[in-house]
Design an enzyme around this catalytic site. Structure first.
Site, PDB file in Angstrom:
ATOM      1  N   THR A  12       0.348  -1.414   0.131  1.00  0.00           N
ATOM      2  CA  THR A  12       0.271   0.084   0.282  1.00  0.00           C
ATOM      3  C   THR A  12       0.472   1.327   0.139  1.00  0.00           C
ATOM      4  OG1 THR A  12      -0.527   0.019   2.528  1.00  0.00           O
ATOM      5  CG2 THR A  12      -1.633  -1.221   1.144  1.00  0.00           C
ATOM      6  N   LEU A  14       3.324   4.142   1.444  1.00  0.00           N
ATOM      7  CA  LEU A  14       2.819   4.479   2.695  1.00  0.00           C
ATOM      8  C   LEU A  14       1.853   5.133   2.918  1.00  0.00           C
ATOM      9  CD1 LEU A  14       6.728   7.233   3.238  1.00  0.00           C
ATOM     10  CD2 LEU A  14       5.892   4.227   4.217  1.00  0.00           C
ATOM     11  N   HIS A  15       0.841   4.861   2.959  1.00  0.00           N
ATOM     12  CA  HIS A  15      -0.621   4.895   3.545  1.00  0.00           C
ATOM     13  C   HIS A  15      -1.033   4.923   5.393  1.00  0.00           C
ATOM     14  CE1 HIS A  15      -1.439   5.857  -0.941  1.00  0.00           C
ATOM     15  NE2 HIS A  15      -1.187   4.909  -1.143  1.00  0.00           N
ATOM     16  N   LEU A  16      -1.888   5.055   5.793  1.00  0.00           N
ATOM     17  CA  LEU A  16      -2.254   5.256   6.929  1.00  0.00           C
ATOM     18  C   LEU A  16      -1.694   4.742   7.631  1.00  0.00           C
ATOM     19  CD1 LEU A  16      -3.759   7.404   8.301  1.00  0.00           C
ATOM     20  CD2 LEU A  16      -5.899   6.806   8.075  1.00  0.00           C
ATOM     21  N   ALA A  19       2.808   4.406   6.838  1.00  0.00           N
ATOM     22  CA  ALA A  19       2.353   5.335   7.106  1.00  0.00           C
ATOM     23  C   ALA A  19       2.912   6.152   8.536  1.00  0.00           C
ATOM     24  CB  ALA A  19       1.984   6.251   6.873  1.00  0.00           C
TER      25      ALA A  19
END
Length: 87
Positions: A12, A14-16, A19
């Site tokens: 995914t 650096l998504h939520l 991240a």
């Protein structure tokens, strides 16, 4: 100042959630922890800055650490990226 390029392997990017893991690791160090991708420099200690960089799987980022503990921070940040940003 020390720097190293690493490839994002997390599916995914650096998504939520990844991240958040990335940011929490950066916050453990006193030094500045930044990364560069394309024409963007992002603060690894700011979740909004990380998300705003729109890092996707397969992207290469350059981690840059500057200040007290910079080498330790770079080693740790590189390790979590190479291990897929998992808990």
């Amino acid at each position: 100042m020390v720097s190293q390029k690493v490839k994002i392997t997390n599916p995914t990017g650096l998504h939520l959630r990844p991240a958040g893991i990335f940011c929490n690791e950066a916050l453990k160090y006193e030094c500045k922890v930044m990364f560069q991708i394309r024409n963007t420099t992002a603060n690894a200690k700011s979740i909004l800055s990380i998300l705003g960089a729109c890092v996707k799987e397969g992207d290469e980022i350059e981690l840059v650490c500057e200040g007290e503990g910079e080498e330790e921070a770079l080693k740790a940040m590189t390790a979590i990226v190479e291990h897929g940003l998992e808990d």
